[in-house]
Design a protein around this motif. Structure first.
Motif, PDB file in Angstrom:
ATOM      1  N   ALA A  24       0.948  -1.265  -0.128  1.00 62.98           N
ATOM      2  CA  ALA A  24       0.070   0.081  -0.049  1.00 62.98           C
ATOM      3  C   ALA A  24       0.918   1.187  -0.156  1.00 62.98           C
ATOM      4  O   ALA A  24       2.158   1.033   0.436  1.00 62.98           O
ATOM      5  CB  ALA A  24      -0.864   0.091   0.991  1.00 62.98           C
ATOM      6  N   GLU A  31      -2.936   8.426   5.840  1.00 62.77           N
ATOM      7  CA  GLU A  31      -3.969   7.402   5.325  1.00 62.77           C
ATOM      8  C   GLU A  31      -3.423   6.285   4.181  1.00 62.77           C
ATOM      9  O   GLU A  31      -1.994   6.623   3.690  1.00 62.77           O
ATOM     10  CB  GLU A  31      -4.908   8.083   4.340  1.00 62.77           C
ATOM     11  CG  GLU A  31      -4.613   8.673   2.969  1.00 62.77           C
ATOM     12  CD  GLU A  31      -4.144   9.930   2.790  1.00 62.77           C
ATOM     13  OE1 GLU A  31      -3.416  10.274   3.725  1.00 62.77           O
ATOM     14  OE2 GLU A  31      -3.876  10.444   1.823  1.00 62.77           O
ATOM     15  N   ILE A  32      -3.798   5.250   4.385  1.00 60.89           N
ATOM     16  CA  ILE A  32      -3.273   4.088   3.646  1.00 60.89           C
ATOM     17  C   ILE A  32      -4.048   4.215   2.229  1.00 60.89           C
ATOM     18  O   ILE A  32      -5.023   3.735   2.306  1.00 60.89           O
ATOM     19  CB  ILE A  32      -3.519   2.684   4.313  1.00 60.89           C
ATOM     20  CG1 ILE A  32      -2.894   2.926   5.823  1.00 60.89           C
ATOM     21  CG2 ILE A  32      -2.796   1.591   3.530  1.00 60.89           C
ATOM     22  CD1 ILE A  32      -1.292   3.102   5.838  1.00 60.89           C
ATOM     23  N   ARG A  33      -3.204   4.272   1.247  1.00 60.65           N
ATOM     24  CA  ARG A  33      -3.805   4.545  -0.067  1.00 60.65           C
ATOM     25  C   ARG A  33      -3.778   3.251  -0.849  1.00 60.65           C
ATOM     26  O   ARG A  33      -2.991   2.599  -1.019  1.00 60.65           O
ATOM     27  CB  ARG A  33      -3.170   5.794  -1.086  1.00 60.65           C
ATOM     28  CG  ARG A  33      -3.138   6.925  -0.209  1.00 60.65           C
ATOM     29  CD  ARG A  33      -2.215   7.756  -0.710  1.00 60.65           C
ATOM     30  NE  ARG A  33      -2.630   8.105  -1.933  1.00 60.65           N
ATOM     31  CZ  ARG A  33      -3.213   9.199  -2.408  1.00 60.65           C
ATOM     32  NH1 ARG A  33      -3.670  10.263  -1.459  1.00 60.65           N
ATOM     33  NH2 ARG A  33      -3.640   9.384  -3.453  1.00 60.65           N
ATOM     34  N   PRO A  34      -4.825   3.072  -1.719  1.00 64.08           N
ATOM     35  CA  PRO A  34      -4.881   1.675  -2.693  1.00 64.08           C
ATOM     36  C   PRO A  34      -3.522   1.750  -3.777  1.00 64.08           C
ATOM     37  O   PRO A  34      -3.232   3.013  -4.185  1.00 64.08           O
ATOM     38  CB  PRO A  34      -6.403   1.759  -3.320  1.00 64.08           C
ATOM     39  CG  PRO A  34      -6.767   3.445  -3.261  1.00 64.08           C
ATOM     40  CD  PRO A  34      -5.919   3.739  -2.122  1.00 64.08           C
ATOM     41  N   SER A  55      -4.626  -1.711   1.409  1.00 67.46           N
ATOM     42  CA  SER A  55      -5.449  -0.508   1.671  1.00 67.46           C
ATOM     43  C   SER A  55      -7.195  -0.903   1.867  1.00 67.46           C
ATOM     44  O   SER A  55      -7.497  -1.908   0.969  1.00 67.46           O
ATOM     45  CB  SER A  55      -5.346   0.761   0.794  1.00 67.46           C
ATOM     46  OG  SER A  55      -6.387   1.557   0.948  1.00 67.46           O
ATOM     47  N   LYS A  56      -7.812  -0.411   2.859  1.00 68.79           N
ATOM     48  CA  LYS A  56      -9.486  -0.753   2.783  1.00 68.79           C
ATOM     49  C   LYS A  56     -10.005  -0.245   1.569  1.00 68.79           C
ATOM     50  O   LYS A  56     -10.800  -0.580   1.142  1.00 68.79           O
ATOM     51  CB  LYS A  56      -9.805   0.019   4.053  1.00 68.79           C
ATOM     52  CG  LYS A  56     -11.024  -0.407   4.430  1.00 68.79           C
ATOM     53  CD  LYS A  56     -11.288   0.331   5.973  1.00 68.79           C
ATOM     54  CE  LYS A  56     -12.664   1.075   5.969  1.00 68.79           C
ATOM     55  NZ  LYS A  56     -12.747   1.994   7.048  1.00 68.79           N
ATOM     56  N   TYR A  57      -9.334   0.670   0.922  1.00 73.56           N
ATOM     57  CA  TYR A  57     -10.127   1.343  -0.304  1.00 73.56           C
ATOM     58  C   TYR A  57      -9.867   0.688  -1.527  1.00 73.56           C
ATOM     59  O   TYR A  57     -10.162   1.150  -2.692  1.00 73.56           O
ATOM     60  CB  TYR A  57      -9.643   2.866  -0.430  1.00 73.56           C
ATOM     61  CG  TYR A  57      -9.877   3.529   0.839  1.00 73.56           C
ATOM     62  CD1 TYR A  57     -10.985   3.819   1.218  1.00 73.56           C
ATOM     63  CD2 TYR A  57      -8.984   3.850   1.651  1.00 73.56           C
ATOM     64  CE1 TYR A  57     -11.361   4.346   2.521  1.00 73.56           C
ATOM     65  CE2 TYR A  57      -8.847   4.559   2.910  1.00 73.56           C
ATOM     66  CZ  TYR A  57     -10.187   4.766   3.399  1.00 73.56           C
ATOM     67  OH  TYR A  57     -10.686   5.486   4.433  1.00 73.56           O
ATOM     68  N   ASN A  58      -8.797  -0.462  -1.400  1.00 74.85           N
ATOM     69  CA  ASN A  58      -8.587  -1.133  -2.820  1.00 74.85           C
ATOM     70  C   ASN A  58      -9.887  -2.070  -3.125  1.00 74.85           C
ATOM     71  O   ASN A  58     -10.583  -2.706  -2.041  1.00 74.85           O
ATOM     72  CB  ASN A  58      -7.379  -2.077  -2.476  1.00 74.85           C
ATOM     73  CG  ASN A  58      -6.159  -1.740  -3.424  1.00 74.85           C
ATOM     74  OD1 ASN A  58      -4.975  -1.417  -2.504  1.00 74.85           O
ATOM     75  ND2 ASN A  58      -6.236  -1.175  -4.462  1.00 74.85           N
ATOM     76  N   SER A 105      -6.839   1.422   7.031  1.00 75.76           N
ATOM     77  CA  SER A 105      -7.074   2.407   6.500  1.00 75.76           C
ATOM     78  C   SER A 105      -6.063   3.760   6.870  1.00 75.76           C
ATOM     79  O   SER A 105      -5.932   4.882   6.276  1.00 75.76           O
ATOM     80  CB  SER A 105      -8.468   3.062   6.609  1.00 75.76           C
ATOM     81  OG  SER A 105      -8.754   2.948   7.805  1.00 75.76           O
ATOM     82  N   ARG A 106      -5.604   3.520   8.162  1.00 73.63           N
ATOM     83  CA  ARG A 106      -4.910   4.569   8.604  1.00 73.63           C
ATOM     84  C   ARG A 106      -3.372   4.058   9.052  1.00 73.63           C
ATOM     85  O   ARG A 106      -3.262   2.886   9.514  1.00 73.63           O
ATOM     86  CB  ARG A 106      -5.595   5.313   9.810  1.00 73.63           C
ATOM     87  CG  ARG A 106      -6.996   5.939   9.492  1.00 73.63           C
ATOM     88  CD  ARG A 106      -7.335   6.828  10.343  1.00 73.63           C
ATOM     89  NE  ARG A 106      -6.177   7.881  10.304  1.00 73.63           N
ATOM     90  CZ  ARG A 106      -5.799   8.978   9.461  1.00 73.63           C
ATOM     91  NH1 ARG A 106      -6.657   8.902   8.669  1.00 73.63           N
ATOM     92  NH2 ARG A 106      -4.961   9.922   9.872  1.00 73.63           N
TER      93      ARG A 106
END
Ligand code: TYD
Ligand code: MG
Length: 452
Positions: A392, A399-402, A424-427, A442-443
């Motif tokens: 990530a 923030e942990i980015r996709p 990342s949670k957003y992936n 996510s963080r």
């Protein structure tokens, strides 16, 4: 006697001037303009007797164009074939650049020895004996390989006409010189002229030509920029000379993608193709060690598991030291600042050293999380489980980015037996029942709860 014609070339970018001047107006470099003698021949051709018939090309409908000419030669080397986009196209010109001593001559000689086609290896750098000695270490067979030590293009073409090779290798373009130009070998006008002659030869006879090119201090191919425009494919051979891994990439490819990557290992008997790099790049260790984290990165199109090592220690001097090998030092400082601000770590009074093992340099932003994990692990002196890996990017606000192609990374980690991958949670992941545990975060603070 004909008047000697001279002109001025910028040795950095190849721009041409009628008069000398201190600064090149095109690339803005100082003191790079030098005088070179040129003499335009009546007709410059690769053939010794100019028997070229004038061919006039006609426009054709696109679906009438015959592409069977674009047949590719199998180079008998998986990695090179992949980087070229499935083999070498007939009549194409490929330039291989790289630092001195990195293994360019070794790679091409090794390929010349393996090929089942008649290959002419022209060297302007080493004698036939030296090449033979090297060849014996690599592959003592090589029945189809002819070695020629020559630097004058007209003589090379004379030999080509008698040997009629299926593929020609030139080591290196900077040593060649043509009779049609008076300036010394390696100068801009010589490189241009010799390349033009080789292109004519390649296109007229449909013979593929491989050129070795030297690079300058800052990593560009020596000679005019135009050289890279003239050839069909530009390959770059890179790696750390003190390490055994070498990476072959395509910087330009008219016949394939530039995303592919070839990996080799330098051995006593030449270069070995590495088909499963991840297994080699991760060191085998018995116990768990603090400061080590594994990143699931993607180089080109290939997933690659890479080990990141960090050492955090108390600074002896007032200004703490930060040093990164294989990773951008500015990015390391940024990640440290994020850790300081968002996760409350007091790293200001600590020296931080970071190393990517295997001597490779990584640009993939997905390595961020592994870097952070390695730093945290070393700072707290807690071991990270060896079967954890990370993929990530870390943003400025923690923030942990996709990252792109996360599924490919997850599958590679699963294949290699990792138990958990942090992403990342957003992936968006749509894998069906993966065996590996996918830990979504996510963080940056979330990560600390898992590893400390
Ligand atoms: P070389 O191909 O001569 O480099 P280049 O043409 O890019 O300048 O590579 C030279 C290095 O490779 C040299 O330092 C020794 C090493 N080498 C091996 O380790 N094993 C081998 O079998 C060969 C031939 C070379
Ligand atoms: Mg060489």
């Amino acid at each position: 006697m004909a008047k000697v014609k001279t002109t001025f070339f910028c040795q950095n970018c190849g721009a041409q001037y009628a008069k000398w001047q201190g600064q090149c107006t095109s690339c803005k470099e100082w003191n790079t303009i030098a005088e070179e003698v040129i003499q335009k021949p009546e007709k410059s051709s690769w053939k010794t007797q100019s028997s070229t018939t004038k061919r006039v090309s006609k426009p054709l409908k696109i679906n009438e164009i015959d592409t069977s000419q674009e047949a590719r030669l199998n180079m008998q080397d998986e990695e090179l074939n992949r980087v070229l986009g499935g083999g070498m196209v007939n009549g194409s010109l490929t330039l291989l650049g790289g630092e001195p001593g990195i293994g360019k001559s070794t790679l091409l000689l090794q390929i010349a020895l393996k090929l089942p086609y008649k290959t002419l290896y022209v060297s302007g750098e080493e004698s036939q004996k030296q090449i033979k000695m090297r060849a014996q270490r690599i592959n003592p067979n090589g029945e189809n390989c002819y070695i020629l030590t020559e630097t004058k293009t007209q003589n090379i073409f004379k030999q080509i006409e008698s040997v009629e090779p299926d593929i020609v290798i030139i080591d290196s373009i900077q040593t060649l010189h043509s009779d049609y130009i008076e300036s010394s070998a390696g100068s801009i006008s010589q490189i241009k002229e010799c390349t033009t002659e080789l292109i004519k030869f390649a296109k007229e006879t449909s013979t593929p030509v491989l050129l070795i090119g030297h690079i300058t201090k800052d990593g560009h191919i020596a000679g005019p920029k135009i050289l890279e425009h003239m050839v069909d494919t530009v390959l770059q051979f890179e790696g750390d000379r003190n390490h055994v891994f070498r990476i072959l990439r395509a910087n330009k490819n008219r016949f394939g993608s530039t995303n592919e990557l070839g990996i080799y290992e330098m051995q006593g008997s030449g270069l070995r193709e590495v088909s499963n790099p991840s297994e080699i790049l991760i060191s085998e260790k018995d116990g768990e060690l603090s400061g080590n984290a594994i990143a699931a990165t993607i180089e080109g199109m290939r997933p690659l598991m890479i080990e990141v090592q960090a050492l955090v220690s108390t600074a002896v001097y007032g200004t703490p030291q930060r040093s990164a090998t294989g990773f951008n030092a500015k990015r390391l400082n940024m990640l440290l600042a994020v850790l300081e601000k968002r996760a409350g770590f007091r790293l200001g009074a600590k020296d931080v050293f970071l190393n990517i093992t295997g001597g490779i340099t990584v640009d993939d932003p997905a390595i961020d999380l592994a870097v952070v994990a390695a730093i945290l692990s070393s700072n707290e002196d807690v071991d990270l489980p060896r079967d954890y890996c990370f993929a990530a990017e870390v943003g400025l606000s923690g923030e942990i980015r996709p990252v792109q192609r996360v599924e490919q990374r997850i599958l590679e980690a699963e294949k290699l037996g990792f138990s958990t991958i942090f992403v990342s949670k957003y992936n968006k992941i749509s894998l069906l029942k993966p065996k590996i545990k996918i830990q979504l975060i996510s963080r940056i603070e979330d990560l600390t709860s898992f590893i400390i």
